[in-house]
Design a protein around this motif. Structure first.
Motif, PDB file in Angstrom:
ATOM      1  N   ARG A  49      54.827  72.846  71.774  1.00 46.12           N
ATOM      2  CA  ARG A  49      53.383  73.122  71.896  1.00 46.12           C
ATOM      3  C   ARG A  49      53.026  73.819  73.198  1.00 46.12           C
ATOM      4  NH1 ARG A  49      49.901  69.018  72.224  1.00 46.12           N
ATOM      5  NH2 ARG A  49      51.391  67.561  73.163  1.00 46.12           N
ATOM      6  N   PHE A  50      53.722  73.506  74.267  1.00 44.54           N
ATOM      7  CA  PHE A  50      53.419  74.057  75.585  1.00 44.54           C
ATOM      8  C   PHE A  50      54.498  75.054  75.987  1.00 44.54           C
ATOM      9  CE2 PHE A  50      50.846  70.242  77.481  1.00 44.54           C
ATOM     10  CZ  PHE A  50      50.042  70.239  76.358  1.00 44.54           C
ATOM     11  N   ILE A  51      54.085  76.038  76.764  1.00 44.82           N
ATOM     12  CA  ILE A  51      55.021  77.042  77.274  1.00 44.82           C
ATOM     13  C   ILE A  51      54.727  77.292  78.748  1.00 44.82           C
ATOM     14  CG2 ILE A  51      55.869  79.411  77.073  1.00 44.82           C
ATOM     15  CD1 ILE A  51      54.873  79.357  74.143  1.00 44.82           C
ATOM     16  N   ILE A  52      55.766  77.164  79.563  1.00 46.15           N
ATOM     17  CA  ILE A  52      55.632  77.475  80.981  1.00 46.15           C
ATOM     18  C   ILE A  52      56.172  78.885  81.225  1.00 46.15           C
ATOM     19  CG2 ILE A  52      57.862  76.410  81.555  1.00 46.15           C
ATOM     20  CD1 ILE A  52      56.622  75.578  84.252  1.00 46.15           C
ATOM     21  N   SER A  53      55.460  79.632  82.058  1.00 44.69           N
ATOM     22  CA  SER A  53      55.902  80.986  82.355  1.00 44.69           C
ATOM     23  C   SER A  53      55.438  81.344  83.760  1.00 44.69           C
ATOM     24  CB  SER A  53      55.332  81.975  81.338  1.00 44.69           C
ATOM     25  OG  SER A  53      53.923  82.001  81.403  1.00 44.69           O
ATOM     26  N   SER A  54      55.929  82.462  84.249  1.00 43.97           N
ATOM     27  CA  SER A  54      55.534  82.894  85.585  1.00 43.97           C
ATOM     28  C   SER A  54      55.264  84.385  85.599  1.00 43.97           C
ATOM     29  CB  SER A  54      56.622  82.555  86.606  1.00 43.97           C
ATOM     30  OG  SER A  54      57.805  83.297  86.330  1.00 43.97           O
ATOM     31  N   GLU A  55      54.518  84.797  86.573  1.00 49.89           N
ATOM     32  CA  GLU A  55      54.223  86.213  86.791  1.00 49.89           C
ATOM     33  C   GLU A  55      54.537  86.499  88.248  1.00 49.89           C
ATOM     34  OE1 GLU A  55      50.385  87.382  85.475  1.00 49.89           O
ATOM     35  OE2 GLU A  55      50.720  89.497  85.892  1.00 49.89           O
ATOM     36  N   ARG A  56      55.699  87.062  88.466  1.00 54.48           N
ATOM     37  CA  ARG A  56      56.196  87.220  89.826  1.00 54.48           C
ATOM     38  C   ARG A  56      55.276  88.077  90.687  1.00 54.48           C
ATOM     39  NH1 ARG A  56      62.399  88.387  91.536  1.00 54.48           N
ATOM     40  NH2 ARG A  56      62.069  88.689  93.771  1.00 54.48           N
ATOM     41  N   ALA A  57      54.760  89.141  90.111  1.00 56.13           N
ATOM     42  CA  ALA A  57      53.928  90.063  90.894  1.00 56.13           C
ATOM     43  C   ALA A  57      52.678  89.383  91.437  1.00 56.13           C
ATOM     44  CB  ALA A  57      53.540  91.261  90.040  1.00 56.13           C
ATOM     45  N   LYS A  58      52.178  88.388  90.705  1.00 55.48           N
ATOM     46  CA  LYS A  58      50.977  87.681  91.148  1.00 55.48           C
ATOM     47  C   LYS A  58      51.314  86.351  91.813  1.00 55.48           C
ATOM     48  CE  LYS A  58      47.798  89.674  87.763  1.00 55.48           C
ATOM     49  NZ  LYS A  58      46.793  89.372  86.706  1.00 55.48           N
TER      50      LYS A  58
END
Length: 113
Positions: free
Chosen positions: A65-74
């Protein structure tokens, strides 16, 4: 080092939310980043983790149900929460482990039935 969570809200069961964690003073990439939550009267609970090689890990109650992600540029980490349940209610915290454990102040998520 500062971690600031945002995106918490009141949502109906079955709905979705995306939480954000913005870091300053340190780069999130290359470090272990995780989301935890704490319901009233309960201990803080592990929700999701993103490790430097890109692998992820989830608590049993949120898998699928949950997804962890990242945005390196921000320099941000996100938690996409889908199919929310009443029991997902709580304060959600971002945690960064980089020799020391850093925590944000939390963001409130309330799921109504």
């Amino acid at each position: 080092v500062q971690l600031v969570e945002s995106g918490g809200a009141l949502v109906q069961a079955g709905g979705s939310l995306r939480l954000s964690c913005a870091a300053s003073g340190i780069m999130l990439s290359g470090n272990h980043v995780a989301w935890y939550r704490q319901a009233p009267g309960m201990q803080r609970e592990f929700v999701a983790r993103l490790i430097p090689n890109g692998d992820t890990d989830y608590g049993e109650s949120v898998k699928g149900r949950f997804i962890i992600s990242s945005e390196r540029a921000k320099n941000m980490v996100y938690l996409q929460m889908n199919s929310l349940k009443v029991e997902d209610t709580g304060v959600y915290y971002c945690r960064l482990v980089a020799g020391y454990s850093y925590w944000g102040q939390g963001t409130q998520v309330t799921v109504s039935s």
